[in-house]
Design a protein around this motif. Structure first.
Motif, PDB file in Angstrom:
ATOM      1  N   GLU A 183       0.814  -1.218   0.000  1.00  0.00           N
ATOM      2  CA  GLU A 183       0.000   0.000   0.000  1.00  0.00           C
ATOM      3  C   GLU A 183       0.848   1.269   0.000  1.00  0.00           C
ATOM      4  O   GLU A 183       1.864   1.344   0.692  1.00  0.00           O
ATOM      5  N   THR A 184       0.400   2.251  -0.763  1.00  0.00           N
ATOM      6  CA  THR A 184       0.903   3.618  -0.648  1.00  0.00           C
ATOM      7  C   THR A 184      -0.065   4.360   0.259  1.00  0.00           C
ATOM      8  O   THR A 184      -1.261   4.408  -0.008  1.00  0.00           O
ATOM      9  N   ILE A 185       0.446   4.934   1.348  1.00  0.00           N
ATOM     10  CA  ILE A 185      -0.418   5.522   2.375  1.00  0.00           C
ATOM     11  C   ILE A 185      -0.044   6.981   2.591  1.00  0.00           C
ATOM     12  O   ILE A 185       1.142   7.329   2.642  1.00  0.00           O
ATOM     13  N   ARG A 186      -1.048   7.835   2.715  1.00  0.00           N
ATOM     14  CA  ARG A 186      -0.877   9.237   3.050  1.00  0.00           C
ATOM     15  C   ARG A 186      -1.924   9.587   4.113  1.00  0.00           C
ATOM     16  O   ARG A 186      -3.128   9.496   3.852  1.00  0.00           O
ATOM     17  N   ILE A 187      -1.478   9.985   5.307  1.00  0.00           N
ATOM     18  CA  ILE A 187      -2.394  10.294   6.408  1.00  0.00           C
ATOM     19  C   ILE A 187      -2.006  11.639   7.013  1.00  0.00           C
ATOM     20  O   ILE A 187      -0.845  11.843   7.404  1.00  0.00           O
ATOM     21  N   ASN A 188      -2.973  12.531   7.127  1.00  0.00           N
ATOM     22  CA  ASN A 188      -2.768  13.813   7.801  1.00  0.00           C
ATOM     23  C   ASN A 188      -3.086  13.621   9.283  1.00  0.00           C
ATOM     24  O   ASN A 188      -4.248  13.603   9.681  1.00  0.00           O
ATOM     25  N   THR A 189      -2.043  13.490  10.106  1.00  0.00           N
ATOM     26  CA  THR A 189      -2.278  13.231  11.527  1.00  0.00           C
ATOM     27  C   THR A 189      -2.737  14.480  12.284  1.00  0.00           C
ATOM     28  O   THR A 189      -3.082  14.387  13.461  1.00  0.00           O
ATOM     29  N   GLN A 190      -2.750  15.630  11.608  1.00  0.00           N
ATOM     30  CA  GLN A 190      -3.283  16.842  12.226  1.00  0.00           C
ATOM     31  C   GLN A 190      -4.806  16.914  12.124  1.00  0.00           C
ATOM     32  O   GLN A 190      -5.430  17.748  12.792  1.00  0.00           O
ATOM     33  N   ALA A 191      -5.401  16.057  11.292  1.00  0.00           N
ATOM     34  CA  ALA A 191      -6.855  16.074  11.092  1.00  0.00           C
ATOM     35  C   ALA A 191      -7.536  15.271  12.194  1.00  0.00           C
ATOM     36  O   ALA A 191      -7.220  14.092  12.404  1.00  0.00           O
ATOM     37  N   SER A 192      -8.475  15.901  12.897  1.00  0.00           N
ATOM     38  CA  SER A 192      -9.107  15.256  14.055  1.00  0.00           C
ATOM     39  C   SER A 192      -9.847  13.985  13.679  1.00  0.00           C
ATOM     40  O   SER A 192      -9.947  13.051  14.486  1.00  0.00           O
ATOM     41  N   GLU A 193     -10.346  13.898  12.438  1.00  0.00           N
ATOM     42  CA  GLU A 193     -11.105  12.711  12.046  1.00  0.00           C
ATOM     43  C   GLU A 193     -10.228  11.464  11.937  1.00  0.00           C
ATOM     44  O   GLU A 193     -10.756  10.334  11.852  1.00  0.00           O
ATOM     45  N   ASN A 194      -8.909  11.634  11.939  1.00  0.00           N
ATOM     46  CA  ASN A 194      -8.023  10.481  11.852  1.00  0.00           C
ATOM     47  C   ASN A 194      -7.623   9.930  13.220  1.00  0.00           C
ATOM     48  O   ASN A 194      -6.861   8.961  13.302  1.00  0.00           O
ATOM     49  N   TRP A 195      -8.153  10.535  14.281  1.00  0.00           N
ATOM     50  CA  TRP A 195      -7.872  10.079  15.644  1.00  0.00           C
ATOM     51  C   TRP A 195      -9.074   9.335  16.216  1.00  0.00           C
ATOM     52  O   TRP A 195     -10.211   9.681  15.944  1.00  0.00           O
ATOM     53  N   LYS A 196      -8.792   8.303  17.024  1.00  0.00           N
ATOM     54  CA  LYS A 196      -9.836   7.482  17.625  1.00  0.00           C
ATOM     55  C   LYS A 196      -9.594   7.347  19.122  1.00  0.00           C
ATOM     56  O   LYS A 196      -8.448   7.234  19.568  1.00  0.00           O
ATOM     57  N   THR A 197     -10.683   7.340  19.883  1.00  0.00           N
ATOM     58  CA  THR A 197     -10.590   7.058  21.310  1.00  0.00           C
ATOM     59  C   THR A 197     -10.808   5.569  21.520  1.00  0.00           C
ATOM     60  O   THR A 197     -11.847   5.018  21.134  1.00  0.00           O
ATOM     61  N   ILE A 198      -9.815   4.903  22.081  1.00  0.00           N
ATOM     62  CA  ILE A 198      -9.885   3.462  22.345  1.00  0.00           C
ATOM     63  C   ILE A 198      -9.676   3.272  23.838  1.00  0.00           C
ATOM     64  O   ILE A 198      -8.546   3.355  24.342  1.00  0.00           O
ATOM     65  N   GLY A 199     -10.764   3.047  24.581  1.00  0.00           N
ATOM     66  CA  GLY A 199     -10.673   3.028  26.034  1.00  0.00           C
ATOM     67  C   GLY A 199     -10.277   4.388  26.544  1.00  0.00           C
ATOM     68  O   GLY A 199     -10.931   5.391  26.256  1.00  0.00           O
ATOM     69  N   GLN A 200      -9.155   4.453  27.274  1.00  0.00           N
ATOM     70  CA  GLN A 200      -8.637   5.726  27.782  1.00  0.00           C
ATOM     71  C   GLN A 200      -7.567   6.321  26.872  1.00  0.00           C
ATOM     72  O   GLN A 200      -6.955   7.324  27.207  1.00  0.00           O
ATOM     73  N   ARG A 201      -7.373   5.706  25.696  1.00  0.00           N
ATOM     74  CA  ARG A 201      -6.268   6.104  24.829  1.00  0.00           C
ATOM     75  C   ARG A 201      -6.770   6.877  23.620  1.00  0.00           C
ATOM     76  O   ARG A 201      -7.847   6.590  23.080  1.00  0.00           O
ATOM     77  N   LEU A 202      -5.973   7.859  23.168  1.00  0.00           N
ATOM     78  CA  LEU A 202      -6.271   8.638  21.971  1.00  0.00           C
ATOM     79  C   LEU A 202      -5.225   8.263  20.918  1.00  0.00           C
ATOM     80  O   LEU A 202      -4.039   8.559  21.077  1.00  0.00           O
ATOM     81  N   ILE A 203      -5.682   7.614  19.834  1.00  0.00           N
ATOM     82  CA  ILE A 203      -4.805   6.953  18.871  1.00  0.00           C
ATOM     83  C   ILE A 203      -5.092   7.464  17.465  1.00  0.00           C
ATOM     84  O   ILE A 203      -6.244   7.632  17.075  1.00  0.00           O
ATOM     85  N   CYS A 204      -4.022   7.655  16.681  1.00  0.00           N
ATOM     86  CA  CYS A 204      -4.134   7.895  15.248  1.00  0.00           C
ATOM     87  C   CYS A 204      -3.529   6.686  14.544  1.00  0.00           C
ATOM     88  O   CYS A 204      -2.290   6.569  14.459  1.00  0.00           O
ATOM     89  N   PRO A 205      -4.341   5.747  14.033  1.00  0.00           N
ATOM     90  CA  PRO A 205      -3.795   4.567  13.374  1.00  0.00           C
ATOM     91  C   PRO A 205      -3.082   4.943  12.081  1.00  0.00           C
ATOM     92  O   PRO A 205      -3.564   5.773  11.310  1.00  0.00           O
ATOM     93  N   LEU A 206      -1.921   4.318  11.835  1.00  0.00           N
ATOM     94  CA  LEU A 206      -1.154   4.581  10.627  1.00  0.00           C
ATOM     95  C   LEU A 206      -1.021   3.344   9.754  1.00  0.00           C
ATOM     96  O   LEU A 206      -1.209   3.414   8.545  1.00  0.00           O
ATOM     97  N   TYR A 207      -0.706   2.200  10.354  1.00  0.00           N
ATOM     98  CA  TYR A 207      -0.552   0.975   9.559  1.00  0.00           C
ATOM     99  C   TYR A 207      -0.617  -0.226  10.487  1.00  0.00           C
ATOM    100  O   TYR A 207      -0.085  -0.190  11.605  1.00  0.00           O
ATOM    101  N   VAL A 208      -1.246  -1.307  10.010  1.00  0.00           N
ATOM    102  CA  VAL A 208      -1.274  -2.548  10.778  1.00  0.00           C
ATOM    103  C   VAL A 208      -1.165  -3.724   9.819  1.00  0.00           C
ATOM    104  O   VAL A 208      -1.743  -3.716   8.727  1.00  0.00           O
ATOM    105  N   SER A 209      -0.363  -4.713  10.188  1.00  0.00           N
ATOM    106  CA  SER A 209      -0.242  -5.967   9.445  1.00  0.00           C
ATOM    107  C   SER A 209       0.056  -7.070  10.450  1.00  0.00           C
ATOM    108  O   SER A 209       0.076  -6.825  11.667  1.00  0.00           O
ATOM    109  N   HIS A 210       0.335  -8.274   9.965  1.00  0.00           N
ATOM    110  CA  HIS A 210       0.588  -9.400  10.873  1.00  0.00           C
ATOM    111  C   HIS A 210       1.876  -9.217  11.666  1.00  0.00           C
ATOM    112  O   HIS A 210       2.046  -9.836  12.722  1.00  0.00           O
ATOM    113  N   ASN A 211       2.797  -8.386  11.189  1.00  0.00           N
ATOM    114  CA  ASN A 211       4.077  -8.233  11.892  1.00  0.00           C
ATOM    115  C   ASN A 211       4.427  -6.780  12.197  1.00  0.00           C
ATOM    116  O   ASN A 211       5.579  -6.466  12.478  1.00  0.00           O
ATOM    117  N   GLU A 212       3.434  -5.895  12.159  1.00  0.00           N
ATOM    118  CA  GLU A 212       3.706  -4.479  12.431  1.00  0.00           C
ATOM    119  C   GLU A 212       2.425  -3.760  12.828  1.00  0.00           C
ATOM    120  O   GLU A 212       1.371  -3.971  12.234  1.00  0.00           O
TER     121      GLU A 212
END
Length: 227
Positions: A118-147
Motif C-alpha cells: 500500500e501507498t499511504i498518506r495520512i494527515n495526523t493533524q486532522a481530528s477525524e483520523n484520531w480514535k478514542t480506544i478506552g482511555q487512549r487517543l490513537i491515530c492509526p497509521l498501519y497494521v499488518s501481521h508483523n507491524e
C-alpha cells in the motif's frame, strides 16, 4: 555500518545526543538512530532538508516510511506534505523528494516486506483520523501481521500502556515521556527489544508519541542475513 544494530538491547537517542552527518552529496543532514548497511541500508534516521533542497529520482527497495516533523516535505515537485503528514511508500516505489522552505522528517528505510504494497498518506493533524480506544487517543497509521504503527496522545501523567512482547519503538514528537525517573523530551527515540518491559508515563506537559510494535523479529533476521 552498524549503529544500534543489536536489536536484543535497548537503544536510546535524545536530542543532546544528536550527531548531524551530511549525506554523501551534501543534500541533507542526518541523525542515524539505527542502521545496518552503508548507503543502501536498513535505517532509522532524522533527516533535515535545508531550503531549496532536491534529490534526484530514486527507488526504495523494501520501502520507505516518513513522518514530517516540521516544515513541508515535497514529492515529485507538486505533492506537498506539511508537518504532521505520514507517508508510506512500498517496496520498489520511486519518487523525487525536495523541500522549498526546509523540513525535518523521521525516516525508516528497508523495513517493509514485499507484501506491504500500500501507498499511504495520512494527515495526523486532522481530528477525524484520531480514535478514542478506552482511555487512549490513537491515530492509526498501519497494521499488518508483523507491524502496528500509530500515533498516541497522552494526557499529563497518563501511563503509556503498550508492552514490548514483540519489540517496540518510540519517537517523542511533543511533550515529555518519563521512565524510572528519567525524562525523554521531544525528539527522543527509544527502542525496546522483544519481551522487555518498561513503565513509561507522560510528564506534566503530556506527550505525543510515534509508536511501532511487532517489527523487531524481522530486524534481527536482517542483521543475521548481512553477517
Amino acid at each position: 555500518m552498524l549503529i544500534n544494530a543489536d536489536f536484543s538491547q535497548m537503544a536510546v537517542v535524545k536530542p543532546n545526543d544528536y550527531q548531524w552527518i551530511k549525506s554523501p552529496r551534501g543534500e541533507v543532514e542526518r541523525v542515524m538512530l539505527d542502521r545496518v548497511g552503508n548507503e543502501t541500508a536498513r535505517a532509522t534516521s532524522l533527516v533535515r532538508y535545508a531550503p531549496q533542497t532536491m534529490f534526484p529520482e530514486h527507488e526504495h527497495p523494501l520501502g520507505e516510511e516518513i513522518l514530517v516533523l516540521s516544515g513541508t516535505f515535497t514529492e515529485n515537485g507538486h505533492q506537498h506534505y506539511p508537518s504532521g503528514w505520514y507517508l508510506r511508500n512500498p517496496d520498489g516505489s520511486k519518487h523525487t523528494p525536495s523541500s522549498e522552505n526546509g523540513t525535518l522528517i523521521f525516516v525508516k528505510l528497508m523495513q517493509m516486506s514485499k507484501d506491504h504494497t500500500e501507498t499511504i498518506r495520512i494527515n495526523t493533524q486532522a481530528s477525524e483520523n484520531w480514535k478514542t480506544i478506552g482511555q487512549r487517543l490513537i491515530c492509526p497509521l498501519y497494521v499488518s501481521h508483523n507491524e502496528h504503527t500509530y500515533l498516541e496522545k497522552l494526557k499529563p501523567h497518563q501511563n503509556f500502556d503498550e508492552y514490548s512482547l514483540k519489540g517496540i519503538e518510540l519517537l517523542v514528537i511533543q511533550g515529555e515521556l518519563i521512565m524510572n525517573g528519567e525524562t525523554f523530551p521531544a525528539g527522543s527515540w527509544v527502542r525496546l527489544p522483544i519481551q522487555s518491559s518498561q513503565h513509561f508515563y507522560a510528564s506534566a506537559a503530556g506527550a505525543t508519541l510515534y509508536v511501532k510494535t511487532g517489527h523487531l523479529s524481522s530486524a534481527q533476521n536482517f542483521v543475521e542475513q548481512q553477517s
